[in-house]
Motif scaffolding. Structure first.
Motif, PDB file in Angstrom:
ATOM      1  N   LEU A   1       0.867  -0.967   0.004  1.00  0.00           N
ATOM      2  CA  LEU A   1      -0.105  -0.042   0.106  1.00  0.00           C
ATOM      3  C   LEU A   1       0.748   1.253  -0.060  1.00  0.00           C
ATOM      4  CD1 LEU A   1      -3.076  -0.904   2.081  1.00  0.00           C
ATOM      5  CD2 LEU A   1      -2.738  -0.901  -0.442  1.00  0.00           C
ATOM      6  N   PRO A   2       1.913   1.191   0.965  1.00  0.00           N
ATOM      7  CA  PRO A   2       2.722   2.429   0.633  1.00  0.00           C
ATOM      8  C   PRO A   2       3.380   2.994  -0.746  1.00  0.00           C
ATOM      9  CG  PRO A   2       3.257   1.430   2.627  1.00  0.00           C
ATOM     10  CD  PRO A   2       2.450   0.546   1.777  1.00  0.00           C
ATOM     11  N   GLN A   3       3.766   1.697  -1.239  1.00  0.00           N
ATOM     12  CA  GLN A   3       4.274   1.937  -2.501  1.00  0.00           C
ATOM     13  C   GLN A   3       3.291   2.514  -3.494  1.00  0.00           C
ATOM     14  OE1 GLN A   3       7.346   1.107  -4.203  1.00  0.00           O
ATOM     15  NE2 GLN A   3       8.546   0.498  -2.159  1.00  0.00           N
ATOM     16  N   MET A   4       2.032   1.997  -3.121  1.00  0.00           N
ATOM     17  CA  MET A   4       0.997   2.439  -4.303  1.00  0.00           C
ATOM     18  C   MET A   4       0.348   3.666  -4.127  1.00  0.00           C
ATOM     19  SD  MET A   4      -0.973  -1.057  -4.998  1.00  0.00           S
ATOM     20  CE  MET A   4      -1.964  -0.566  -6.121  1.00  0.00           C
ATOM     21  N   ARG A   5       0.816   4.317  -3.024  1.00  0.00           N
ATOM     22  CA  ARG A   5      -0.124   5.460  -2.339  1.00  0.00           C
ATOM     23  C   ARG A   5      -0.392   6.421  -3.299  1.00  0.00           C
ATOM     24  NH1 ARG A   5       2.307   8.768   2.565  1.00  0.00           N
ATOM     25  NH2 ARG A   5       3.307   9.881   0.936  1.00  0.00           N
ATOM     26  N   PRO A   6       0.646   6.894  -4.362  1.00  0.00           N
ATOM     27  CA  PRO A   6       0.090   7.911  -5.432  1.00  0.00           C
ATOM     28  C   PRO A   6      -1.114   7.492  -6.296  1.00  0.00           C
ATOM     29  CG  PRO A   6       2.495   7.656  -5.439  1.00  0.00           C
ATOM     30  CD  PRO A   6       1.987   6.891  -4.279  1.00  0.00           C
ATOM     31  N   ALA A   7      -1.102   6.170  -6.721  1.00  0.00           N
ATOM     32  CA  ALA A   7      -2.073   5.604  -7.473  1.00  0.00           C
ATOM     33  C   ALA A   7      -3.273   5.596  -6.680  1.00  0.00           C
ATOM     34  CB  ALA A   7      -1.502   4.347  -7.944  1.00  0.00           C
ATOM     35  N   LEU A   8      -3.248   5.189  -5.396  1.00  0.00           N
ATOM     36  CA  LEU A   8      -4.481   4.993  -4.558  1.00  0.00           C
ATOM     37  C   LEU A   8      -5.197   6.709  -4.393  1.00  0.00           C
ATOM     38  CD1 LEU A   8      -3.457   3.024  -1.837  1.00  0.00           C
ATOM     39  CD2 LEU A   8      -4.477   2.113  -3.825  1.00  0.00           C
ATOM     40  N   ILE A   9      -4.409   7.786  -4.348  1.00  0.00           N
ATOM     41  CA  ILE A   9      -4.854   8.758  -4.219  1.00  0.00           C
ATOM     42  C   ILE A   9      -5.459   9.349  -5.500  1.00  0.00           C
ATOM     43  CG2 ILE A   9      -4.381  11.158  -3.466  1.00  0.00           C
ATOM     44  CD1 ILE A   9      -2.183  10.298  -1.469  1.00  0.00           C
ATOM     45  N   SER A  10      -4.632   9.246  -6.457  1.00  0.00           N
ATOM     46  CA  SER A  10      -5.170   9.967  -7.617  1.00  0.00           C
ATOM     47  C   SER A  10      -6.390   9.141  -8.143  1.00  0.00           C
ATOM     48  CB  SER A  10      -4.139   9.932  -8.739  1.00  0.00           C
ATOM     49  OG  SER A  10      -3.646   8.386  -9.222  1.00  0.00           O
ATOM     50  N   GLY A  11      -6.460   7.650  -8.063  1.00  0.00           N
ATOM     51  CA  GLY A  11      -7.858   7.029  -8.113  1.00  0.00           C
ATOM     52  C   GLY A  11      -8.957   7.459  -7.566  1.00  0.00           C
ATOM     53  N   VAL A  12      -8.679   7.856  -6.285  1.00  0.00           N
ATOM     54  CA  VAL A  12      -9.694   8.313  -5.466  1.00  0.00           C
ATOM     55  C   VAL A  12     -10.340   9.581  -5.891  1.00  0.00           C
ATOM     56  CG1 VAL A  12     -10.564   9.149  -3.270  1.00  0.00           C
ATOM     57  CG2 VAL A  12      -9.455   6.651  -3.234  1.00  0.00           C
ATOM     58  N   LEU A  13      -9.378  10.363  -6.173  1.00  0.00           N
ATOM     59  CA  LEU A  13      -9.601  11.791  -6.824  1.00  0.00           C
ATOM     60  C   LEU A  13     -10.386  11.710  -7.936  1.00  0.00           C
ATOM     61  CD1 LEU A  13      -6.302  14.040  -5.868  1.00  0.00           C
ATOM     62  CD2 LEU A  13      -8.660  14.088  -4.851  1.00  0.00           C
ATOM     63  N   LEU A  14     -10.016  11.011  -8.871  1.00  0.00           N
ATOM     64  CA  LEU A  14     -10.494  10.823 -10.061  1.00  0.00           C
ATOM     65  C   LEU A  14     -12.123  10.066 -10.061  1.00  0.00           C
ATOM     66  CD1 LEU A  14      -9.610  11.149 -13.109  1.00  0.00           C
ATOM     67  CD2 LEU A  14      -9.033   8.697 -13.254  1.00  0.00           C
ATOM     68  N   ALA A  15     -12.163   9.168  -9.063  1.00  0.00           N
ATOM     69  CA  ALA A  15     -13.513   8.540  -9.088  1.00  0.00           C
ATOM     70  C   ALA A  15     -14.361   9.649  -8.117  1.00  0.00           C
ATOM     71  CB  ALA A  15     -13.273   7.495  -7.816  1.00  0.00           C
ATOM     72  N   PHE A  16     -13.771  10.480  -7.396  1.00  0.00           N
ATOM     73  CA  PHE A  16     -14.667  11.518  -6.501  1.00  0.00           C
ATOM     74  C   PHE A  16     -15.085  12.524  -7.651  1.00  0.00           C
ATOM     75  CE2 PHE A  16     -15.267  15.394  -4.140  1.00  0.00           C
ATOM     76  CZ  PHE A  16     -15.712  14.870  -3.000  1.00  0.00           C
ATOM     77  N   ALA A  17     -14.088  12.987  -8.540  1.00  0.00           N
ATOM     78  CA  ALA A  17     -14.516  13.919  -9.536  1.00  0.00           C
ATOM     79  C   ALA A  17     -15.597  13.349 -10.426  1.00  0.00           C
ATOM     80  CB  ALA A  17     -13.539  14.186 -10.518  1.00  0.00           C
ATOM     81  N   ILE A  18     -15.486  12.071 -10.869  1.00  0.00           N
ATOM     82  CA  ILE A  18     -16.333  11.401 -11.754  1.00  0.00           C
ATOM     83  C   ILE A  18     -17.960  11.111 -11.216  1.00  0.00           C
ATOM     84  CG2 ILE A  18     -17.125   9.329 -13.149  1.00  0.00           C
ATOM     85  CD1 ILE A  18     -14.202   8.880 -13.525  1.00  0.00           C
TER      86      ILE A  18
END
Lengths: 361, 267
Positions: free
Chosen positions: B186-203
Motif C-alpha cells: 500500500l505505501p508503494q501504491m499511495r500515489p495511485a491510490l490517491i489519484s484513483g480516489v480523486l478521479l473517482a470523486f470527480a466522476i
C-alpha cells in the motif's frame, strides 16, 4: 562432511506445464559453506534457489532442513533470507528502515532494532547512510543494503541470486572480496547463484554445475577445473581443448586414446569407461607444451593465429587430422614465444596428468 | 531534425487555438456571467456591475445545499468503496490464472463502456425487481458500478509496475501477507491510490445520467441543477456551475501533479 547436512534437496523435480525444468536435483549444503550453483541462463539454477526460499513449489522430491521437511513451511517461516537479483529494496523506506524490516515485522522493541541496524550497517560498511533512501544510493551501496537486510535476522543460510550481475567489473571484484570475507566473518552458509564461472571459482568452497535442469558435476573449484567429468563442465569452466577419440586401454587412471591425430594419453577421474567407448580428451590451453624441434613421432600442428592479450599470448594451432578443431595454447607474454610466426609447424604435447578423459555424450 | 514549415506551424497553432476557444469560451462565459449579470432594460442588453449576489443566493438556497451535501456523501462513500473493490480486483487479477483474470478484466470494464443510460436503466429495473426502494444507497451503488473501472485501472497499472519481488522480499524477511500489504504494497501504491480516489470523486460528483434513474427523493447537485434549468434560468445556476468547474479543475490538477511523480521517489 557431517552426517546430517544443514540443508538437503533430495531428488527434486520441477515442471512448468509440460516443460521439465529440474530433474533429480540432489544437493546438500553444509553449515558455514560457500556453495555456488553455476549454470548458463535457463539451466534451472534460479529455480533451485526459489525452491529453497519457498517461492516455488516442487513436483517431486523433498527439501529437508536439519532433518525437517520444509514442504509445509511458508516463505516467512523459513530460516533463510534472500538477496534478490534486483535487490528488491523498499523504495519508500530509508536504509535503516529497510534493514530493520525483518525485526520490525517480528515485533522486536524499537531500541533493539535501532541497535542491531546500526551494528549490521557497520558490518556492511554503510554506517553513515541509515537515513538515505535507496534512490540516493549507488549500485554497490544498494547491494550492501540488500545484504544487511538479509543478515540482520541471523538466518542459518543466505540465498544470493546473481547479486553481482548488475555491477560494473571493478565494483564486482570489490564486492566479491567483500562477500567472501563477510561469509567467513558471519559463519553462515551462502548459496550463491551465478552464470559467471570466474566468479564461482573465486568465491566458492564448492561448486555445483547445473545444465538443462540436471547436475552435471559438483566439487571444489580446483577439482572441477582440473578434472571435469562431462564435456559441458569442461567447456563451461574456463577454456578447454576437446579432442574426440576412442578409449583403447587403461593402466590405472592413465588411459590410451585413439584419435584422428594418433594415440594420445589422458587421466580419468573416477570409474574408467570400458575400452572401445567414445571419449573426449580435454586439455587446458595453459597445459599444452610447444616445441620447435620435434622429436620423431611427435604431434605436429601448424600455427594458425597468434593473439596478444596483455599478460597472455593465445596461440591457435591446427592439426591436419583435426580440421574442425582449433587447438588453443596459452602462454605468459614474457615466456619467449614472441618468435612464433603464423604457418610455423610446432610439436605439441602435454603431461598425461593434465589431460582429462571425459565420456562423450 | 524537424524541418521548418512556418506556414503549417502557424495553421496548426490557429486550429489548436480555435479548438481551445470553442472548448473553454462557454465555461469562461458562465464564470463571467456569475459575477456580471445580464440586464435587459427596455429591450436593451447590458451588464450589471460586479456582484456576488448569485453566490449569496446560492448559499441561502436550502435545496441546493441539501443536494450538495448528498453529492459529497455519495462521492466520498462511492469513491472509497470503489477503491477497496478496485484493490481487491487488482490483487486478484495479478495472482489469478490468465483465463479468469481476462474474464474479470472484461466484467469490471463493461459498465464503464456501456452507455450510462443502459447501466442506469438496468439498475433501476434490478432495484425494482428486488423491491429495493430508491434513495442514497441506490445512488451510491450506481456510482460504484460506474467508477470502479477507473480506479481499478489506475491501481492495477501501479500494482503491475511494482512486480512480485517486493512482495517476495517482504515475505522472505518474515512478514505475514497482511504486514506485507500494510508496510510494503500500500505505501508503494499511495500515489495511485490517491489519484484513483480523486478521479473517482470527480466522476461521481459530476455523474448525472445514471443518477437520474436510481435517485429517490434525495437528489445530487447535477440533478438539482438540471431540475433548476427546467423550471427557469436563475443567476444561481451560473454561480453553481462556476463552483463545480473550479472544484473539478482543482481535482484535475491534483491528479496531474500526482501522476507526474508516480513513485513518490525516483525508483
Amino acid at each position: 562432511m557431517r552426517v546430517q547436512p544443514l540443508l538437503h534437496l533430495e531428488n527434486i523435480s520441477k515442471r512448468y506445464g509440460s516443460v521439465r525444468v529440474l530433474d533429480g536435483i540432489d544437493i546438500t549444503v553444509a553449515d558455514n559453506e560457500f556453495l555456488t550453483i553455476l549454470g548458463p541462463s535457463g539451466s534451472g539454477k534460479t529455480t533451485i534457489l526459489r525452491i529453497i526460499g519457498g517461492f516455488e513449489g516442487i513436483d517431486g522430491g523433498r527439501l529437508m532442513f536439519e532433518g525437517r521437511d520444509l514442504a509445509s513451511v511458508p516463505i516467512n517461516r523459513r530460516p533463510f533470507n534472500t538477496v534478490f537479483q534486483d535487490y528488491a529494496l523498499f523504495h519508500h523506506m530509508n536504509v535503516a528502515e529497510n534493514v530493520g524490516y525483518g525485526l520490525k515485522v517480528r515485533g522486536r522493541p524499537k531500541a533493539e532494532i535501532a541497535a542491531k541496524v546500526a551494528d549490521v550497517l557497520e558490518t556492511v560498511g554503510l554506517g553513515a547512510l541509515g537515513a538515505r533512501y535507496p534512490a540516493q544510493l549507488s549500485g554497490g551501496q544498494r547491494q550492501r543494503v540488500a545484504l544487511a537486510r538479509a543478515i540482520i535476522c541471523e538466518p542459518r543460510l543466505i540465498l544470493l541470486d546473481e547479486p553481482l550481475s548488475a555491477l560494473d567489473v571493478e565494483l564486482r571484484a570489490q564486492m566479491q572480496r567483500f562477500l567472501k570475507s563477510l561469509q567467513r566473518r558471519l559463519g553462515i552458509a551462502f548459496v550463491f547463484i551465478t552464470h559467471d564461472q570466474e566468479e564461482a571459482i573465486a568465491l566458492s568452497d564448492r561448486i555445483i554445475v547445473v545444465h538443462r535442469g540436471r547436475i552435471e558435476q559438483e566439487g571444489a573449484p580446483e577439482q572441477l577445473y582440473r578434472r571435469p567429468r562431462t564435456p559441458f563442465t569442461a567447456a563451461f569452466l574456463g577454456e578447454n581443448n576437446l579432442i574426440p577419440g576412442t578409449l583403447t586401454s587403461a593402466e590405472g587412471a592413465v588411459c590410451q586414446v585413439e584419435t584422428a591425430a594418433g594415440r594420445l594419453q589422458a587421466t580419468v577421474d573416477g570409474p574408467v569407461p570400458s575400452p572401445g567407448s567414445p571419449v573426449l580428451l580435454a586439455v587446458r590451453p595453459e597445459h599444452i607444451t610447444l616445441t620447435a624441434n620435434p622429436a620423431p613421432g611427435a604431434l605436429l600442428a601448424e600455427v594458425a593465429e597468434i593473439r596478444f592479450l596483455g599478460a597472455n599470448i593465445l596461440i591457435e594451432l591446427r592439426h591436419p587430422a583435426l580440421p574442425d578443431t582449433l587447438l588453443k595454447v596459452r602462454r605468459l607474454a614474457d615466456g619467449g614465444t614472441t618468435g612464433l610466426r603464423i604457418g610455423q609447424s610446432l610439436a605439441i604435447g602435454w603431461a598425461a596428468a593434465d589431460a582429462a578423459l571425459l565420456a562423450a555424450s | 531534425m524537424k524541418q521548418k514549415a512556418p506556414l503549417i506551424d502557424a495553421l496548426l497553432g490557429l486550429i489548436a487555438m480555435a479548438g481551445l476557444i470553442a472548448l473553454y469560451a462557454p465555461l469562461v462565459a458562465v464564470a463571467a456571467l456569475s459575477f456580471f449579470q445580464i440586464l435587459r432594460v427596455r429591450g436593451v442588453m447590458g451588464f450589471a456591475p460586479f456582484s456576488l449576489e448569485p453566490y449569496v443566493a446560492l448559499i441561502a438556497n436550502g435545496e441546493i445545499l441539501a443536494a450538495l451535501a448528498t453529492s459529497l456523501i455519495v462521492a466520498v462513500v462511492a469513491s472509497l468503496a470503489s477503491l477497496v473493490l478496485a484493490l481487491m480486483f487488482a490483487f486478484y487479477f495479478v495472482s489469478a490464472r490468465r483465463g479468469f483474470g481476462l474474464m474479470m478484466q472484461v466484467m469490471v470494464f463493461l459498465p464503464f463502456l456501456l452507455p450510462p443510460i443502459i447501466t442506469g436503466l438496468s439498475l433501476l429495473i434490478a432495484f425494482r425487481e428486488i423491491e429495493f426502494s430508491r434513495g442514497l444507497a441506490t445512488i451510491i451503488v450506481g456510482h460504484i458500478v460506474f467508477i470502479v473501472p477507473v480506479v481499478y485501472r489506475t491501481v492495477l497499472v501501479r500494482l503491475q509496475l511494482l512486480g512480485g519481488s517486493l512482495t517476495e522480499a517482504s515475505l522472505d524477511l518474515g512478514a505475514s501477507q497482511a504486514q506485507t500489504l500494510i508496510h510494503v504494497i500500500l505505501p508503494q501504491m499511495r500515489p495511485a491510490l490517491i489519484s484513483g480516489v480523486l478521479l473517482a470523486f470527480a466522476i461521481s460528483f459530476d455523474e448525472t445520467l445514471i443518477t437520474l434513474f436510481v435517485a429517490g427523493s434525495e437528489t445530487t447537485l447535477p440533478i438539482r441543477l438540471w431540475a433548476m434549468m427546467r423550471v427557469g434560468f436563475v443567476p444561481e445556476i451560473n454561480a453553481l456551475a462556476t463552483l463545480i468547474l473550479v472544484f473539478t479543475a482543482v481535482i484535475t490538477v491534483a491528479i496531474g501533479l500526482l501522476q507526474r511523480s508516480p513513485a513518490g521517489h525516483a525508483s
